[in-house]
Scaffold this motif. Structure first.
Motif, PDB file in Angstrom:
ATOM      1  N   GLY A 167     -30.026   4.144 -30.093  1.00 18.45           N
ATOM      2  CA  GLY A 167     -29.988   4.957 -31.309  1.00 18.45           C
ATOM      3  C   GLY A 167     -31.353   5.471 -31.706  1.00 18.45           C
ATOM      4  N   GLY A 226     -28.770   1.468 -33.105  1.00 13.00           N
ATOM      5  CA  GLY A 226     -27.756   2.234 -32.391  1.00 13.00           C
ATOM      6  C   GLY A 226     -26.620   1.370 -31.892  1.00 13.00           C
ATOM      7  N   GLY A 227     -25.463   1.420 -32.544  1.00 12.35           N
ATOM      8  CA  GLY A 227     -24.271   0.754 -32.044  1.00 12.35           C
ATOM      9  C   GLY A 227     -24.385  -0.754 -32.032  1.00 12.35           C
ATOM     10  N   GLY A 257     -25.025   2.022 -37.434  1.00 13.91           N
ATOM     11  CA  GLY A 257     -24.282   2.362 -36.227  1.00 13.91           C
ATOM     12  C   GLY A 257     -22.820   2.003 -36.263  1.00 13.91           C
ATOM     13  N   GLU A 259     -19.134   3.165 -38.216  1.00 11.95           N
ATOM     14  CA  GLU A 259     -18.523   4.133 -39.122  1.00 11.95           C
ATOM     15  C   GLU A 259     -17.617   3.468 -40.160  1.00 11.95           C
ATOM     16  N   ASP A 274     -23.704   6.587 -41.060  1.00 16.11           N
ATOM     17  CA  ASP A 274     -23.006   5.844 -40.017  1.00 16.11           C
ATOM     18  C   ASP A 274     -23.901   5.543 -38.823  1.00 16.11           C
ATOM     19  N   THR A 275     -24.701   6.526 -38.423  1.00 17.54           N
ATOM     20  CA  THR A 275     -25.498   6.398 -37.196  1.00 17.54           C
ATOM     21  C   THR A 275     -26.915   6.897 -37.443  1.00 17.54           C
TER      22      THR A 275
END
Length: 464
Positions: A167, A226-227, A257, A259, A274-275
């Protein structure tokens, strides 16, 4: 005392442990759901999983066990866990395990895991987050970030993220374009977002951000990741970390990361995304909006200026004509005054120079007369001084000659040689002592008589 019968009294270790195995199976034959903290989780390449669980009370460990989940069970159980949480179980999680007590004479006691309920762990995470939120609201910190004014522009932004996270790479790609255009600068601070050290690592990065903010203010702080698995959010649900974010005097944007799911940092931040890509997208949009607003304002100002100039053109032409005429008249008048002043200055200068020349000539003549009189007076004083010195010198010489003549007369009268020349003799004893009486002469016996022309040795004759 007789020795015990070996056959009746003794068992082999394997036989004794087998009895324990049978007793445990008989006492606890069924599986049971157990709540515990996962202190270690390892999955072997062969698919088997090995875990350590414990129970703590008031900070002290009160129970501990080793667990095993074989590959044929682990595949299904972990598949359900990953579908619910997005990752694998990790140390530090509170878990609900379905276990069966097992004892092996060879490997000892362990719990055989046949199921793990992910909903319990997720519920525990949610309960922990609600507890943190309640604590922040009680201290009136929960809404501090949202109470900060939104940034009026983005000139300097701090970014807290894991090192080399996916991310972060997406974020930096757009951020570097803005930095290259010198629109906004970004400062990056690395931190760990997983594991027991996550809270300390992120708080350390925020502490550095705060220190630099005191020297040169930041417009915003972005906390991005990131995620990752849903269960990884548990590491970010920390009371101390949330308190730090709440009290930071800079607006905080989060892009963790996820939603749907959110952590406590999303709830206390100034703005949640969200990200990481949406965070940098918001900054780009804000900068573009600011630029568009500025461009529109400039265009409106240019239009107003053009309309004003067009409407005022005739008036400006007349004003310019009047201004030019008056400037020309003023310049001519000033030129005439300058010429008059120049002529007056020239006359005054010549008159002043003439007066100064006359004054200088008078001063020179006076100086010459004073110099000549001074020379005559000094010459007369010199002659008078010389005459006086000569008179004093003659008087002094005469006085010294008189004194010298007197000294010569005294010397002639007191000179022993002169006395000897008039018939006197100097009498000394044998030892050279002066004889001045007859008694001294009789006592000495032999005398040395010094005359003007030599010495005579004489002996004293005794009186008859």
């Amino acid at each position: 005392m007789s020795a015990p019968d070996p056959i009746e009294q003794h068992l082999t270790l394997s036989a004794y442990l087998t009895q324990i195995q049978k007793a445990i199976r008989a006492a606890v034959p069924d599986s049971c759901w157990v709540v515990a903290e996962l202190s270690d989780f390892k999955r072997r390449p062969n698919g088997h999983c090995y875990m350590d669980i414990l129970e703590s009370r008031d900070g002290a460990e009160v129970a501990k066990a080793r667990c095993t989940m074989f590959a044929n069970v682990a595949g299904k159980v972990l598949g359900e866990w990953q579908q619910a949480t997005g990752g694998l179980p990790q140390a530090g999680m509170n878990v609900l395990l379905k276990v069966r007590a097992d004892f092996s004479p060879q490997f000892g006691f362990s719990l055989m895991v046949t199921g793990i309920d992910p909903s319990y762990t997720l519920g525990d995470m949610q309960a922990k987050m609600q507890k943190i939120i309640a604590s922040l609201k009680e201290r009136q910190w929960f809404d501090l970030q949202r109470g900060l004014p939104s940034p009026g522009g983005f000139w300097r932004v701090a970014v807290v993220a894991p090192h080399e996270a996916a991310g972060l790479a997406d974020f930096r790609r757009d951020a570097e374009q803005l930095a290259a255009a010198e629109v906004c600068g970004f400062e990056y601070f690395s931190a760990t977002f997983q594991g027991r050290d996550a809270s300390d690592s992120i708080r350390s990065a925020l502490r550095t951000v705060h220190e630099q903010h005191q020297q040169q203010p930041f417009d915003a702080v972005c906390i991005i990741r990131g995620g990752g698995a849903k269960s990884d959010l548990a590491w970010l649900n920390d009371a101390n970390l949330a308190a730090w974010v709440c009290r930071l005097p800079v607006p905080v944007f989060t892009g963790i990361g996820h939603e749907i799911d959110e952590c406590v940092l999303d709830l206390v931040a100034h703005r949640r995304f969200d990200t990481p890509s949406k965070v940098i997208g918001f900054i780009k949009t804000a900068l573009m909006s600011e630029a568009s607003t500025a461009r529109a304002q400039v265009e409106r100002a240019n239009g107003m200026i053009l309309r004003l100039v067009s409407g005022q053109a005739p008036h400006l032409d007349r004003a310019w004509s009047t201004f030019s005429r008056r400037v020309t008249e003023t310049l001519h008048g000033e030129h005439r005054q300058l010429l008059q002043q120049q002529s007056s200055l020239d006359k005054g200068r010549d008159r002043l120079l003439s007066q100064q020349r006359m004054a200088l000539q008078l001063a020179q003549d006076r100086f010459s007369r004073l110099g000549a009189g001074l020379c005559v007076a000094e010459r007369q004083r010199g002659l008078f001084a010389a005459s006086r010195v000569a008179s004093l010198s003659r008087a002094l010489i005469a006085k010294e000659i008189s004194r010298l003549e007197l000294a010569c007369t005294v010397y002639d009268k007191t000179n022993p040689l002169a006395l000897l020349g008039r018939g006197f003799a100097l009498v000394r004893g044998p030892g050279g002592e002066i004889i001045s009486s007859a008694q001294q002469a009789r006592d000495a016996g032999k005398l040395d008589l010094a005359f003007a022309d030599g010495h005579v040795i004489a002996e004293v004759a005794k009186a008859q």
